[in-house]
Enzyme design. Structure first.
Site, PDB file in Angstrom:
ATOM      1  N   ASP A   6       0.881  -1.176   0.000  1.00 18.54           N
ATOM      2  CA  ASP A   6       0.000   0.000   0.000  1.00 18.54           C
ATOM      3  C   ASP A   6       0.916   1.222   0.000  1.00 18.54           C
ATOM      4  O   ASP A   6       1.511   1.554   1.016  1.00 18.54           O
ATOM      5  CB  ASP A   6      -0.891  -0.047   1.260  1.00 18.54           C
ATOM      6  CG  ASP A   6      -1.557   1.293   1.586  1.00 18.54           C
ATOM      7  OD1 ASP A   6      -1.668   2.145   0.690  1.00 18.54           O
ATOM      8  OD2 ASP A   6      -1.976   1.457   2.759  1.00 18.54           O
ATOM      9  N   GLY A   8       1.237   5.048  -0.219  1.00 17.18           N
ATOM     10  CA  GLY A   8       0.546   6.334  -0.117  1.00 17.18           C
ATOM     11  C   GLY A   8       1.434   7.466  -0.586  1.00 17.18           C
ATOM     12  O   GLY A   8       2.497   7.248  -1.171  1.00 17.18           O
ATOM     13  N   THR A  10       2.923   9.595   1.444  1.00 18.47           N
ATOM     14  CA  THR A  10       4.016   9.797   2.400  1.00 18.47           C
ATOM     15  C   THR A  10       4.804   8.512   2.631  1.00 18.47           C
ATOM     16  O   THR A  10       6.023   8.489   2.517  1.00 18.47           O
ATOM     17  CB  THR A  10       3.470  10.280   3.767  1.00 18.47           C
ATOM     18  OG1 THR A  10       2.545  11.337   3.537  1.00 18.47           O
ATOM     19  CG2 THR A  10       4.592  10.770   4.667  1.00 18.47           C
ATOM     20  N   ASP A 100      -6.520   3.471  -2.713  1.00 16.52           N
ATOM     21  CA  ASP A 100      -6.538   3.207  -1.263  1.00 16.52           C
ATOM     22  C   ASP A 100      -7.955   3.279  -0.697  1.00 16.52           C
ATOM     23  O   ASP A 100      -8.320   2.488   0.179  1.00 16.52           O
ATOM     24  CB  ASP A 100      -5.590   4.159  -0.508  1.00 16.52           C
ATOM     25  CG  ASP A 100      -5.877   5.645  -0.732  1.00 16.52           C
ATOM     26  OD1 ASP A 100      -6.654   5.992  -1.646  1.00 16.52           O
ATOM     27  OD2 ASP A 100      -5.297   6.456   0.015  1.00 16.52           O
TER      28      ASP A 100
END
Ligand SMILES: Nc1ncnc2c1ncn2[C@@H]1O[C@H](COP(=O)(O)OP(=O)(O)OP(=O)(O)O)[C@@H](O)[C@H]1O
Ligand SMILES: CC(C)(CO)[C@@H](O)C(=O)NCCC(=O)O
Ligand SMILES: [K+]
Length: 243
Positions: A6, A8, A10, A100
Protein backbone atom coordinates in the site's frame (compact mmCIF):
# COMPACT_ATOMS: atom_id res chain seq x y z
CA UNK A 1 4.63 -16.08 -0.37
CA UNK A 2 2.77 -13.08 -1.72
CA UNK A 3 3.77 -9.48 -1.18
CA UNK A 4 1.09 -6.78 -0.78
CA UNK A 5 2.05 -3.10 -0.93
CA UNK A 6 0.00 0.00 0.00
CA UNK A 7 1.98 2.99 -1.28
CA UNK A 8 0.55 6.33 -0.12
CA UNK A 9 1.82 9.85 -0.71
CA UNK A 10 4.02 9.80 2.40
CA UNK A 11 4.77 6.23 3.38
CA UNK A 12 4.36 2.71 2.11
CA UNK A 13 3.16 -0.26 4.08
CA UNK A 14 3.72 -3.88 3.08
CA UNK A 15 2.95 -7.37 4.26
CA UNK A 16 4.13 -10.79 3.20
CA UNK A 17 1.62 -13.63 3.42
CA UNK A 18 1.81 -17.39 3.13
CA UNK A 19 -1.40 -19.46 3.16
CA UNK A 20 -3.39 -16.79 4.98
CA UNK A 21 -0.73 -16.06 7.60
CA UNK A 22 1.37 -12.92 7.83
CA UNK A 23 5.05 -13.86 7.63
CA UNK A 24 6.40 -10.31 7.89
CA UNK A 25 5.27 -6.72 7.52
CA UNK A 26 6.77 -3.27 7.59
CA UNK A 27 6.63 0.35 6.53
CA UNK A 28 9.00 2.57 4.61
CA UNK A 29 9.42 5.71 2.56
CA UNK A 30 9.59 5.44 -1.23
CA UNK A 31 12.20 8.18 -1.61
CA UNK A 32 14.64 6.41 0.66
CA UNK A 33 17.36 4.13 -0.67
CA UNK A 34 15.65 1.05 0.73
CA UNK A 35 11.88 1.63 0.78
CA UNK A 36 11.31 -1.88 2.21
CA UNK A 37 13.54 -2.31 5.24
CA UNK A 38 13.30 -5.91 6.45
CA UNK A 39 12.01 -7.38 3.19
CA UNK A 40 15.17 -8.31 1.23
CA UNK A 41 15.78 -11.54 3.17
CA UNK A 42 12.43 -12.93 1.97
CA UNK A 43 12.82 -11.88 -1.70
CA UNK A 44 13.56 -15.33 -3.16
CA UNK A 45 10.35 -16.75 -1.67
CA UNK A 46 8.03 -14.18 -3.29
CA UNK A 47 5.54 -15.72 -5.76
CA UNK A 48 3.23 -12.76 -6.35
CA UNK A 49 3.25 -8.98 -5.84
CA UNK A 50 0.11 -6.81 -5.57
CA UNK A 51 0.26 -3.02 -5.28
CA UNK A 52 -2.31 -0.37 -4.30
CA UNK A 53 -0.97 3.12 -4.86
CA UNK A 54 -2.07 6.76 -4.92
CA UNK A 55 1.43 8.15 -5.47
CA UNK A 56 2.42 9.97 -8.69
CA UNK A 57 3.24 8.03 -11.87
CA UNK A 58 6.90 8.90 -11.36
CA UNK A 59 6.86 7.43 -7.86
CA UNK A 60 4.90 4.40 -9.02
CA UNK A 61 7.55 3.72 -11.66
CA UNK A 62 10.29 4.05 -9.07
CA UNK A 63 8.41 1.61 -6.85
CA UNK A 64 7.99 -0.90 -9.69
CA UNK A 65 11.67 -0.47 -10.57
CA UNK A 66 12.65 -1.26 -7.02
CA UNK A 67 10.40 -4.32 -6.92
CA UNK A 68 11.81 -5.53 -10.25
CA UNK A 69 15.31 -5.53 -8.75
CA UNK A 70 14.05 -7.30 -5.62
CA UNK A 71 12.14 -10.09 -7.36
CA UNK A 72 11.65 -11.60 -10.84
CA UNK A 73 7.92 -11.90 -10.18
CA UNK A 74 6.07 -9.06 -11.98
CA UNK A 75 4.17 -6.65 -9.71
CA UNK A 76 0.52 -6.01 -10.52
CA UNK A 77 -1.20 -2.75 -9.60
CA UNK A 78 -4.84 -2.84 -8.52
CA UNK A 79 -7.11 0.16 -9.03
CA UNK A 80 -10.53 1.41 -8.08
CA UNK A 81 -13.48 -0.53 -9.54
CA UNK A 82 -17.20 0.15 -10.16
CA UNK A 83 -18.32 -2.88 -8.14
CA UNK A 84 -17.02 -5.95 -6.36
CA UNK A 85 -18.69 -8.61 -4.28
CA UNK A 86 -21.76 -6.46 -3.64
CA UNK A 87 -19.84 -3.25 -2.86
CA UNK A 88 -20.82 -0.49 -5.31
CA UNK A 89 -18.75 2.60 -5.96
CA UNK A 90 -20.65 5.94 -5.83
CA UNK A 91 -18.30 7.49 -8.42
CA UNK A 92 -19.48 7.32 -12.03
CA UNK A 93 -15.86 8.14 -12.91
CA UNK A 94 -14.81 5.23 -10.71
CA UNK A 95 -11.23 5.13 -11.98
CA UNK A 96 -10.68 8.63 -10.58
CA UNK A 97 -11.11 7.32 -7.05
CA UNK A 98 -7.90 6.68 -5.12
CA UNK A 99 -7.10 2.96 -5.03
CA UNK A 100 -6.54 3.21 -1.26
CA UNK A 101 -10.16 4.32 -0.72
CA UNK A 102 -11.58 1.48 -2.78
CA UNK A 103 -9.32 -1.11 -1.16
CA UNK A 104 -10.03 0.28 2.31
CA UNK A 105 -13.79 0.11 1.70
CA UNK A 106 -13.52 -3.42 0.34
CA UNK A 107 -11.44 -4.46 3.35
CA UNK A 108 -14.18 -3.08 5.59
CA UNK A 109 -17.01 -4.63 3.55
CA UNK A 110 -15.55 -8.11 4.02
CA UNK A 111 -16.46 -8.16 7.70
CA UNK A 112 -18.90 -5.28 8.22
CA UNK A 113 -21.87 -6.14 6.00
CA UNK A 114 -24.13 -4.02 8.23
CA UNK A 115 -22.61 -0.85 6.71
CA UNK A 116 -19.79 1.37 7.95
CA UNK A 117 -17.79 4.57 7.73
CA UNK A 118 -14.10 4.39 6.75
CA UNK A 119 -11.89 7.21 8.04
CA UNK A 120 -8.40 7.10 6.50
CA UNK A 121 -6.23 9.71 8.22
CA UNK A 122 -3.14 9.73 6.01
CA UNK A 123 -1.38 12.46 4.02
CA UNK A 124 -4.93 13.44 3.14
CA UNK A 125 -7.95 12.44 5.22
CA UNK A 126 -10.75 10.58 3.51
CA UNK A 127 -14.16 9.71 4.94
CA UNK A 128 -16.38 7.23 3.06
CA UNK A 129 -19.87 5.99 3.88
CA UNK A 130 -21.17 2.54 2.85
CA UNK A 131 -24.67 1.32 3.74
CA UNK A 132 -25.91 -2.18 4.57
CA UNK A 133 -26.69 -2.85 0.89
CA UNK A 134 -23.04 -2.28 0.01
CA UNK A 135 -23.84 1.04 -1.64
CA UNK A 136 -21.08 3.60 -1.30
CA UNK A 137 -22.98 6.79 -0.46
CA UNK A 138 -19.98 9.02 -1.23
CA UNK A 139 -17.33 10.63 0.90
CA UNK A 140 -15.05 13.52 1.68
CA UNK A 141 -11.40 14.40 0.99
CA UNK A 142 -9.68 16.78 3.45
CA UNK A 143 -6.09 17.89 4.00
CA UNK A 144 -4.17 15.73 6.47
CA UNK A 145 -2.57 17.02 9.65
CA UNK A 146 0.98 17.43 8.27
CA UNK A 147 -0.42 19.03 5.13
CA UNK A 148 -2.25 21.65 7.23
CA UNK A 149 0.83 22.38 9.35
CA UNK A 150 2.87 22.72 6.17
CA UNK A 151 0.43 25.08 4.46
CA UNK A 152 0.27 27.36 7.54
CA UNK A 153 4.07 27.41 7.68
CA UNK A 154 4.70 28.04 4.01
CA UNK A 155 1.73 30.15 2.91
CA UNK A 156 1.55 32.64 5.82
CA UNK A 157 4.65 34.77 6.42
CA UNK A 158 4.14 35.55 10.10
CA UNK A 159 2.87 32.27 11.50
CA UNK A 160 5.94 30.82 13.23
CA UNK A 161 5.38 27.75 15.41
CA UNK A 162 6.60 24.30 16.27
CA UNK A 163 4.07 21.74 15.12
CA UNK A 164 2.93 19.64 18.05
CA UNK A 165 0.29 16.97 18.26
CA UNK A 166 -1.86 18.16 21.12
CA UNK A 167 -5.30 17.12 22.34
CA UNK A 168 -6.09 20.57 23.82
CA UNK A 169 -8.85 22.33 21.94
CA UNK A 170 -9.21 25.49 24.10
CA UNK A 171 -8.48 28.94 22.62
CA UNK A 172 -4.73 29.47 22.27
CA UNK A 173 -2.74 32.30 23.83
CA UNK A 174 0.35 32.13 21.61
CA UNK A 175 0.92 31.42 17.91
CA UNK A 176 1.98 27.86 18.74
CA UNK A 177 -1.12 27.23 20.86
CA UNK A 178 -3.43 28.87 18.32
CA UNK A 179 -2.11 26.64 15.54
CA UNK A 180 -1.78 23.39 17.51
CA UNK A 181 -5.03 23.76 19.45
CA UNK A 182 -6.67 25.02 16.26
CA UNK A 183 -5.92 21.83 14.37
CA UNK A 184 -7.10 19.70 17.33
CA UNK A 185 -10.27 21.84 17.45
CA UNK A 186 -10.81 21.32 13.71
CA UNK A 187 -10.33 17.56 14.05
CA UNK A 188 -12.74 17.60 17.00
CA UNK A 189 -15.37 19.25 14.81
CA UNK A 190 -14.73 16.70 12.06
CA UNK A 191 -15.16 13.87 14.58
CA UNK A 192 -18.51 15.33 15.68
CA UNK A 193 -19.62 15.52 12.05
CA UNK A 194 -18.56 11.93 11.37
CA UNK A 195 -20.58 10.79 14.40
CA UNK A 196 -23.58 12.85 13.27
CA UNK A 197 -23.49 11.64 9.66
CA UNK A 198 -22.93 8.00 10.68
CA UNK A 199 -26.05 8.23 12.81
CA UNK A 200 -28.04 9.96 10.07
CA UNK A 201 -27.11 7.20 7.60
CA UNK A 202 -27.74 4.48 10.21
CA UNK A 203 -24.13 3.25 10.22
CA UNK A 204 -22.89 1.89 13.56
CA UNK A 205 -19.31 0.93 12.67
CA UNK A 206 -16.57 3.51 12.16
CA UNK A 207 -13.29 1.98 10.95
CA UNK A 208 -10.22 4.15 11.36
CA UNK A 209 -6.94 3.72 9.51
CA UNK A 210 -3.88 5.75 8.40
CA UNK A 211 -0.89 7.27 10.16
CA UNK A 212 -3.02 9.71 12.20
CA UNK A 213 -5.71 7.21 13.23
CA UNK A 214 -4.44 7.11 16.80
CA UNK A 215 -4.62 10.88 17.12
CA UNK A 216 -8.27 10.94 16.00
CA UNK A 217 -9.15 8.16 18.43
CA UNK A 218 -7.40 10.03 21.26
CA UNK A 219 -9.37 13.14 20.28
CA UNK A 220 -12.57 11.16 20.83
CA UNK A 221 -13.42 9.39 17.57
CA UNK A 222 -15.16 6.20 18.65
CA UNK A 223 -14.13 3.62 16.13
CA UNK A 224 -12.35 0.39 15.41
CA UNK A 225 -8.66 0.93 14.67
CA UNK A 226 -7.75 -1.08 11.56
CA UNK A 227 -4.20 -0.09 10.55
CA UNK A 228 -4.22 -2.83 7.89
CA UNK A 229 -7.53 -1.98 6.22
CA UNK A 230 -6.16 -1.04 2.76
CA UNK A 231 -3.85 -4.07 2.70
CA UNK A 232 -6.75 -6.32 3.78
CA UNK A 233 -8.90 -5.13 0.87
CA UNK A 234 -6.02 -5.35 -1.61
CA UNK A 235 -5.17 -8.86 -0.42
CA UNK A 236 -8.75 -10.07 -0.85
CA UNK A 237 -9.06 -8.56 -4.34
CA UNK A 238 -5.66 -9.80 -5.56
CA UNK A 239 -6.42 -13.29 -4.25
CA UNK A 240 -9.85 -13.32 -5.93
CA UNK A 241 -8.23 -12.28 -9.23
CA UNK A 242 -5.48 -14.87 -9.19
CA UNK A 243 -7.29 -17.89 -7.71
N1 LIG B 1 6.39 7.19 11.11
C1 LIG B 1 5.64 8.11 10.49
N2 LIG B 1 6.11 8.71 9.36
C2 LIG B 1 5.36 9.62 8.71
N3 LIG B 1 4.14 10.01 9.11
C3 LIG B 1 3.63 9.45 10.21
C4 LIG B 1 4.34 8.46 10.95
N4 LIG B 1 3.55 8.07 11.98
C5 LIG B 1 2.42 8.79 11.90
N5 LIG B 1 2.46 9.64 10.86
C6 LIG B 1 1.37 10.54 10.47
O1 LIG B 1 0.75 9.87 9.43
C7 LIG B 1 0.33 10.76 8.41
C8 LIG B 1 0.57 10.05 7.12
O2 LIG B 1 -0.28 8.93 7.15
P1 LIG B 1 -0.03 7.60 6.33
O3 LIG B 1 1.24 7.00 6.71
O4 LIG B 1 -1.27 6.80 6.45
O5 LIG B 1 0.14 8.27 4.94
P2 LIG B 1 -0.02 7.74 3.51
O6 LIG B 1 -0.60 6.37 3.47
O7 LIG B 1 1.23 8.00 2.81
O8 LIG B 1 -1.10 8.76 3.09
P3 LIG B 1 -2.06 8.79 1.87
O9 LIG B 1 -2.58 7.42 1.69
O10 LIG B 1 -3.08 9.77 2.33
O11 LIG B 1 -1.23 9.26 0.75
C9 LIG B 1 1.13 12.03 8.58
O12 LIG B 1 0.23 13.13 8.51
C10 LIG B 1 1.73 11.92 9.98
O13 LIG B 1 1.15 12.87 10.86
C1 LIG C 1 -7.32 11.36 -1.43
C2 LIG C 1 -6.08 10.47 -1.43
C3 LIG C 1 -4.83 11.32 -1.62
C4 LIG C 1 -6.00 9.79 -0.06
O1 LIG C 1 -4.88 8.98 0.02
C5 LIG C 1 -6.19 9.38 -2.53
O2 LIG C 1 -7.26 8.55 -2.29
C6 LIG C 1 -6.27 9.97 -3.91
O3 LIG C 1 -5.29 10.39 -4.47
N1 LIG C 1 -7.51 9.99 -4.49
C7 LIG C 1 -7.78 10.48 -5.81
C8 LIG C 1 -8.99 11.34 -5.84
C9 LIG C 1 -10.28 10.67 -5.38
O4 LIG C 1 -10.27 9.69 -4.62
O5 LIG C 1 -11.35 11.14 -5.80
K1 LIG D 1 -3.50 5.53 3.05
Amino acid sequence: MKLYVDAGNTRLKWCLEEAGTTVANGAGVLDEENPFPGLAGYASGIRGIAVSTVASEEKRERLLGYLAVLSKVPARCYWSEPERGGLQNAYSDYDRMGADRWHGMYGAWLDHKQGFVVVDAGSAVTVDFVNQCGRHLGGYILPGLQMMFRSLKTDAARIGFDPEQVLETGPGKSTGECVNHGLAWLSDAMIARIRWDAQAFGLADVLVTGGDADRLIRLGLTGIHRPDLVLAGLRAIADEETS
